[in-house]
Design a protein around this motif. Structure first.
Motif, mmCIF file in Angstrom:
data_model
loop_
_atom_site.group_PDB
_atom_site.id
_atom_site.type_symbol
_atom_site.label_atom_id
_atom_site.label_comp_id
_atom_site.label_asym_id
_atom_site.label_seq_id
_atom_site.Cartn_x
_atom_site.Cartn_y
_atom_site.Cartn_z
ATOM 1 N N LYS A 179 0.362 -1.322 0.161
ATOM 2 C CA LYS A 179 0.189 0.295 -0.264
ATOM 3 C C LYS A 179 0.803 1.254 -0.159
ATOM 4 C CE LYS A 179 -3.873 2.150 2.473
ATOM 5 N NZ LYS A 179 -4.452 1.828 3.685
ATOM 6 N N MET A 180 1.873 1.341 0.494
ATOM 7 C CA MET A 180 2.775 2.435 0.843
ATOM 8 C C MET A 180 3.460 2.977 -0.697
ATOM 9 S SD MET A 180 4.514 2.025 4.586
ATOM 10 C CE MET A 180 5.015 0.650 4.925
ATOM 11 N N GLN A 181 3.841 1.588 -1.198
ATOM 12 C CA GLN A 181 4.691 1.806 -2.634
ATOM 13 C C GLN A 181 3.540 1.951 -3.649
ATOM 14 O OE1 GLN A 181 5.978 -2.376 -2.777
ATOM 15 N NE2 GLN A 181 7.844 -1.853 -2.448
ATOM 16 N N ARG A 182 2.637 1.446 -3.329
ATOM 17 C CA ARG A 182 1.617 2.892 -4.076
ATOM 18 C C ARG A 182 0.587 3.933 -4.126
ATOM 19 N NH1 ARG A 182 -3.654 4.523 -3.037
ATOM 20 N NH2 ARG A 182 -4.349 2.912 -1.789
ATOM 21 N N GLN A 183 0.905 4.175 -2.597
ATOM 22 C CA GLN A 183 0.825 5.557 -2.715
ATOM 23 C C GLN A 183 1.890 6.458 -2.886
ATOM 24 O OE1 GLN A 183 -0.035 5.135 1.903
ATOM 25 N NE2 GLN A 183 -2.121 4.919 1.300
ATOM 26 N N PHE A 184 3.128 5.870 -2.919
ATOM 27 C CA PHE A 184 4.739 6.707 -3.113
ATOM 28 C C PHE A 184 4.127 6.540 -5.406
ATOM 29 C CE2 PHE A 184 8.182 7.111 -5.669
ATOM 30 C CZ PHE A 184 8.864 7.774 -4.883
ATOM 31 N N LEU A 185 4.201 5.414 -5.605
ATOM 32 C CA LEU A 185 3.874 5.390 -6.883
ATOM 33 C C LEU A 185 2.865 5.807 -7.523
ATOM 34 C CD1 LEU A 185 4.625 1.645 -7.184
ATOM 35 C CD2 LEU A 185 6.250 4.065 -8.331
ATOM 36 N N GLU A 186 1.457 6.579 -6.701
ATOM 37 C CA GLU A 186 0.530 7.167 -7.173
ATOM 38 C C GLU A 186 0.418 8.670 -7.278
ATOM 39 O OE1 GLU A 186 -4.201 7.338 -5.850
ATOM 40 O OE2 GLU A 186 -3.004 6.387 -4.422
ATOM 41 N N GLU A 187 1.476 9.185 -5.909
ATOM 42 C CA GLU A 187 1.708 10.616 -5.701
ATOM 43 C C GLU A 187 2.598 11.040 -6.803
ATOM 44 O OE1 GLU A 187 4.065 10.849 -1.878
ATOM 45 O OE2 GLU A 187 2.340 10.925 -1.185
ATOM 46 N N GLN A 188 3.905 10.501 -7.693
ATOM 47 C CA GLN A 188 4.651 10.741 -8.545
ATOM 48 C C GLN A 188 3.904 10.483 -9.804
ATOM 49 O OE1 GLN A 188 8.227 11.559 -7.584
ATOM 50 N NE2 GLN A 188 7.120 10.673 -5.684
ATOM 51 N N VAL A 189 3.046 9.690 -10.061
ATOM 52 C CA VAL A 189 1.903 9.420 -10.989
ATOM 53 C C VAL A 189 1.896 11.091 -11.489
ATOM 54 C CG1 VAL A 189 0.604 8.782 -12.164
ATOM 55 C CG2 VAL A 189 2.498 7.549 -11.604
ATOM 56 N N SER A 190 0.742 11.645 -10.491
ATOM 57 C CA SER A 190 0.191 12.750 -10.037
ATOM 58 C C SER A 190 0.442 13.326 -10.590
ATOM 59 C CB SER A 190 -1.186 12.560 -8.965
ATOM 60 O OG SER A 190 -1.734 11.145 -8.548
ATOM 61 N N TYR A 191 1.966 13.730 -9.432
ATOM 62 C CA TYR A 191 3.247 15.360 -10.081
ATOM 63 C C TYR A 191 3.922 14.455 -10.973
ATOM 64 C CZ TYR A 191 7.372 17.769 -9.780
ATOM 65 O OH TYR A 191 8.313 18.743 -9.849
ATOM 66 N N THR A 192 4.064 13.769 -12.000
ATOM 67 C CA THR A 192 4.758 13.345 -13.018
ATOM 68 C C THR A 192 3.771 14.369 -14.419
ATOM 69 O OG1 THR A 192 6.180 12.796 -12.586
ATOM 70 C CG2 THR A 192 5.427 12.606 -15.065
ATOM 71 N N LYS A 193 2.427 14.191 -13.962
ATOM 72 C CA LYS A 193 0.909 14.167 -14.749
ATOM 73 C C LYS A 193 1.289 15.738 -14.453
ATOM 74 C CE LYS A 193 -3.138 12.851 -16.184
ATOM 75 N NZ LYS A 193 -4.738 11.927 -15.862
ATOM 76 N N ALA A 194 0.541 16.595 -13.518
ATOM 77 C CA ALA A 194 -0.067 17.974 -13.303
ATOM 78 C C ALA A 194 2.235 18.998 -14.441
ATOM 79 C CB ALA A 194 0.369 18.477 -12.059
ATOM 80 N N THR A 195 3.045 18.059 -14.254
ATOM 81 C CA THR A 195 4.247 18.810 -14.528
ATOM 82 C C THR A 195 4.068 18.699 -15.916
ATOM 83 O OG1 THR A 195 5.509 17.705 -13.293
ATOM 84 C CG2 THR A 195 6.537 18.245 -15.109
ATOM 85 N N ILE A 196 3.803 17.600 -16.776
ATOM 86 C CA ILE A 196 3.264 17.502 -18.094
ATOM 87 C C ILE A 196 2.314 18.113 -18.674
ATOM 88 C CG2 ILE A 196 2.281 15.864 -20.077
ATOM 89 C CD1 ILE A 196 3.667 13.551 -18.610
ATOM 90 N N GLU A 197 1.303 18.829 -17.849
ATOM 91 C CA GLU A 197 -0.274 19.495 -18.137
ATOM 92 C C GLU A 197 0.641 21.190 -17.903
ATOM 93 O OE1 GLU A 197 -2.786 18.073 -15.825
ATOM 94 O OE2 GLU A 197 -3.630 16.701 -16.917
ATOM 95 N N SER A 198 1.427 20.514 -17.012
ATOM 96 C CA SER A 198 1.646 22.044 -17.221
ATOM 97 C C SER A 198 2.275 23.109 -18.186
ATOM 98 C CB SER A 198 2.700 22.624 -16.174
ATOM 99 O OG SER A 198 3.167 23.938 -15.903
ATOM 100 N N LEU A 199 4.074 21.778 -18.649
ATOM 101 C CA LEU A 199 4.837 21.988 -19.818
ATOM 102 C C LEU A 199 3.989 22.416 -21.331
ATOM 103 C CD1 LEU A 199 7.255 19.633 -18.863
ATOM 104 C CD2 LEU A 199 7.754 22.149 -18.846
#
Length: 396
Positions: A179-199
């Motif tokens: 669960k902790m791994q899933r939460q960590f990867l979920e945060e990274q995916v959300s951050y990367t997705k937001a960065t892509i949208e911003s760029l």
């Protein structure tokens, strides 16, 4: 010497004192009937659930891959009995306190006048030892939840609350490495997705602001326009120099060539300036091409980097979700709580029969005791009278 009573003696005594036995038994029987009619009714609601164990079929295709490696390294040696774990969760004090608060059981048990800590302690004890009964079958792994209250709807609601709270605990509060791994990867995916949208938005705004829709094609068009203008200027310059050798300085031909040369020179100079009116609005100014190219290239590079990171992270995130689902215990509800059709107690017929039989036996025992006491008392009186007669002189 006192004579022991046989079966016929007992029957004789019961027949002799039958009125006492009948009246005594009837009084207790009537009391049992009244009690069974006036005693509060209790209702039981029951739920049966069974843990769902992972058979490995769903994840078999991932054996040997990343999921298999994670399972071997993180989850190895952590096998637990889900049935025992579920029962332990529902029997925990914190779980019971939530039930007490949810259904206001302090009022149900009439403990509102007690100190808060004492009232909660008693309510939790009664809930766990009298109101609810949670058991598990070691062979079938079936978990049975029984709730008994004076209100059939309350019994059903409490049993259902146990199921809902258990599911909520398993899905939100139970911690695990997956669960902790899933939460960590979920945060990274959300951050990367937001960065892509911003760029992407920044790149769009950059192109719109600087009219750089296709910077390479636009630069090529501008260079072509600039090159053609410079070539025409040099051609006019050469024609003017050749004409100077052929015509007088006051010649009209030479003057026309000079004007044409000056016009082309001004055109080239204007193309090189930042506010040229000769360049179409969809083409960037030539003086800004190096800076625009650098900025555009940096935006494109950052966007491509984030896309590459996202392409790597997202599959890992999906695998982590599958692993968490496998690691997370779950259950199937075989019997959902329902409103009780029959009361659990008082069992009127059984109560009346048992009390009546016990009253009859007690009446028989009392009748025998009373008879023995009466016989003993009579024998003692006879001995006293006999002794008195022996001491008194007889008449002739």
């Amino acid at each position: 010497m006192k004579k022991e009573m046989g079966i016929f003696d007992i029957l004789y005594v019961l027949a002799k004192r039958r009125t006492f036995v009948i009246v005594f038994t009837l009084l207790f029987a009537i009391g049992a009937i009244v009690y069974s009619l006036l005693a509060p009714k209790h209702w039981v609601s029951k739920a049966v659930l069974v843990p769902v164990e992972d058979s490995g079929n769903v994840f078999g295709a991932l054996d040997g891959g990343m999921l298999g490696m994670r399972s071997g390294s993180l989850l190895g040696g952590m096998q637990r009995d889900p049935a025992v774990e579920f029962v332990s969760i529902m029997q925990s004090r914190s779980f019971r306190e939530e039930v007490v608060k949810e259904f206001d059981l302090l009022r149900y048990y009439k403990l509102l006048d007690k100190p808060p800590l004492e009232a909660m302690e008693k309510a939790v004890f009664r809930l766990g030892n009298k109101m609810t009964h949670i058991s598990t079958d070691q062979e079938s792994k079936l978990i049975t939840i029984k709730v008994e209250t004076k209100d059939k709807l309350l019994s059903k609601n409490i049993a259902q609350y146990y199921l809902d709270s258990l599911q909520e605990y398993l899905s939100t509060k139970r911690g695990s490495k997956s669960k902790m791994q899933r939460q960590f990867l979920e945060e990274q995916v959300s951050y990367t997705k937001a960065t892509i949208e911003s760029l992407a938005v920044a790149l769009k705004d950059f192109q719109k602001e600087n009219r750089a829709v296709g910077l390479d094609e636009q630069t090529e068009a501008l260079i072509g326009l600039y090159g053609e203008s410079v070539a025409q200027y040099y051609k006019a310059e050469i024609e003017y120099e050749v004409a100077k050798q052929q015509y007088d300085s006051n010649s009209a031909v030479l003057a026309d060539l000079a004007r044409r040369r000056d016009v082309l020179a001004g055109k080239v100079k204007e193309l090189e300036s930042s506010n040229s009116q000769l360049v179409p609005s969809y083409i960037p100014q030539i003086s800004r091409i190096p800076d625009l190219s650098m900025q555009y290239a940096m935006l494109k590079i950052n966007l491509e980097i984030q896309k590459t990171v996202f392409e790597y992270l997202y599959p890992q995130y999906e695998i982590a979700k599958l692993e968490e689902a496998r690691d997370m215990p779950s259950y199937d509800v075989l019997d959902s709580p329902s409103l009780a059709g029959l009361r659990s107690k008082p069992k009127r017929a059984l109560t009346v029969v048992v009390i009546t039989v016990m009253a009859f036996l007690l009446a028989c025992l009392l009748a025998v005791i009373m008879e023995n006491l009466q016989v003993t008392h009579r024998d003692q009186m006879d001995r006293v009278l006999g002794a008195f007669k022996r001491k008194t002189p007889g008449k002739e």
